[in-house]
Design an enzyme around this catalytic site. Structure first.
Site, PDB file in Angstrom:
ATOM      1  CE  LYS A   1      55.243  71.216  64.765  1.00  8.92           C
ATOM      2  NZ  LYS A   1      53.991  70.458  64.686  1.00  8.92           N
TER       3      LYS A   1
ATOM      4  CE  LYS B   1      54.416  61.395  70.561  1.00  5.44           C
ATOM      5  NZ  LYS B   1      54.536  62.721  71.214  1.00  5.44           N
TER       6      LYS B   1
END
Length: 363
Positions: free
Chosen positions: A91, A194
């Site tokens: 990440k 989203k």
């Protein structure tokens, strides 16, 4: 206090001496010309190149950014393992307010840092980054997914993320109530951005009664304009206390399940899209003690990473949807393992993921 390199000591202590440690590689990136400050964390490449998104967020401190990168990358190792992907976990976080400092030049500089890792890390979208941003990053780095279809990518991964969460929710209903349908169940969705807005569509199509909340009024209004039957809670605290709530779906930022929220949950199932929902170790036991069934976040929200991983091999939506549908079976298997071992589902998922990573290291 800093060491001789000028790096805050608490950051180094986090990297090498805390429970968050154990990462293979952590890269601190800075480009003074564009204002880029980023952290790329590779937790594991046992199953393959680390895969995970890039978060763009105004962290209060560099130490907070490092801690988030470490937590998120570790979570990606487990998510990718449980999704059956040939990828490890990684990440990246970019420090700063994307509304203020995001620029094409900054994203290109970031892309060069990712490219310098030579494919050990494959990046994608996350909070604060979007398909258009990945198109820019990809100009400097071929190890970029989540791009637009016009640029050889699969586009928005939130569609399959929501589909996977819906499958996890169906599996939870099957386990607890003996029927995978959500018809007639009251489901509270915290965060309808989203992913959450797509999840609402699935729930309504399946006959669920839906209550939503979001800190952004425009996100709630977008839902209610399309579906006036959807109820609105003033805030998350109100939502989790809603009478008759069957399922709570945290779909915003992490830490939703904590010492304040768990004791007042009215829902019998927690299944949502947010990452790192458990605020600290022990919360999973608190949920179990209250007979709340928790569907591990990194299992049910893996639809998006399934999509971006597939993009590396020539994206096929139907193939990805079929893989994401298997989240239903995976979730049921976790509940079965939890019951057999006498442990919470979160611990059962960790055991399965850790075994897969350990097996890969031996081979």
């Amino acid at each position: 206090m800093t060491d001789v390199t000028g790096v805050p000591v608490d950051v180094l202590r986090t990297l090498f001496h805390s429970d968050q440690g154990g990462h293979e590689q952590v890269v601190i990136c800075q480009d003074r010309a564009t204002g880029l400050k980023a952290v790329i964390a590779l937790h594991s490449t046992a199953l393959g190149p680390a895969l995970g998104g890039t978060r763009f967020y105004p962290y209060a401190s560099e130490a907070e950014a490092v801690a988030d990168a470490l937590n998120l990358s570790r979570g990606m190792s487990y998510k990718n393992a449980m999704a059956g992907l040939e990828h490890g976990g990684g990440k990246a976080v970019i420090i700063g307010d994307p509304e203020q400092i995001k620029s094409e030049e900054l994203l290109l500089a970031y892309g060069r840092f990712v490219a310098s890792l030579g494919g050990r890390y494959v990046t994608a979208c996350d909070v604060g980054t979007y398909v258009a941003d990945m198109d820019v990053v990809a100009r400097e780095c071929r190890w970029t997914t989540g791009r637009s279809p016009e640029n050889g990518g699969a586009g928005d991964s939130s569609v399959l993320t929501a589909f996977g969460v819906f499958q996890g929710m169906r599996a939870s209903a099957q386990h607890l109530w003996g029927d995978p349908t959500l018809r007639g169940r009251k489901v509270g969705v915290a965060g309808v951005g989203k992913v959450g807005r797509h999840l609402v569509e699935h729930l309504l199509s399946d006959g669920a009664e839906v209550v939503v909340t979001d800190v952004r009024e425009e996100s709630v209004r977008r839902i209610t304009d399309l579906h006036p039957e959807v109820a609105v809670a003033a805030d998350t605290d109100t939502l989790i206390r809603t009478e008759g709530l069957d399922i709570y779906a945290p779909c915003a930022l992490g830490g939703a399940l904590n010492d304040a929220s768990v004791p007042v949950l009215t829902a019998k199932i927690v299944c949502g899209a947010a990452n790192n929902q458990l605020a600290h170790p022990g919360i999973e036991k608190d949920l179990a003690d209250r007979s709340v069934l928790y569907a591990p976040d990194y299992v049910v929200n893996a639809g998006g990473v399934i999509q971006v991983a597939d993009e590396l091999h020539g994206f096929d939506f139907d193939r990805c949807r079929a893989k994401a549908a298997k989240i239903f079976d995976t979730t049921l298997a976790i509940f079965a393992r939890a019951k057999a071992d006498g442990i919470p589902p979160a611990a059962a998922a960790d055991r399965i993921a850790e075994q897969r990573m350990a097996d890969a290291r031996r081979n």
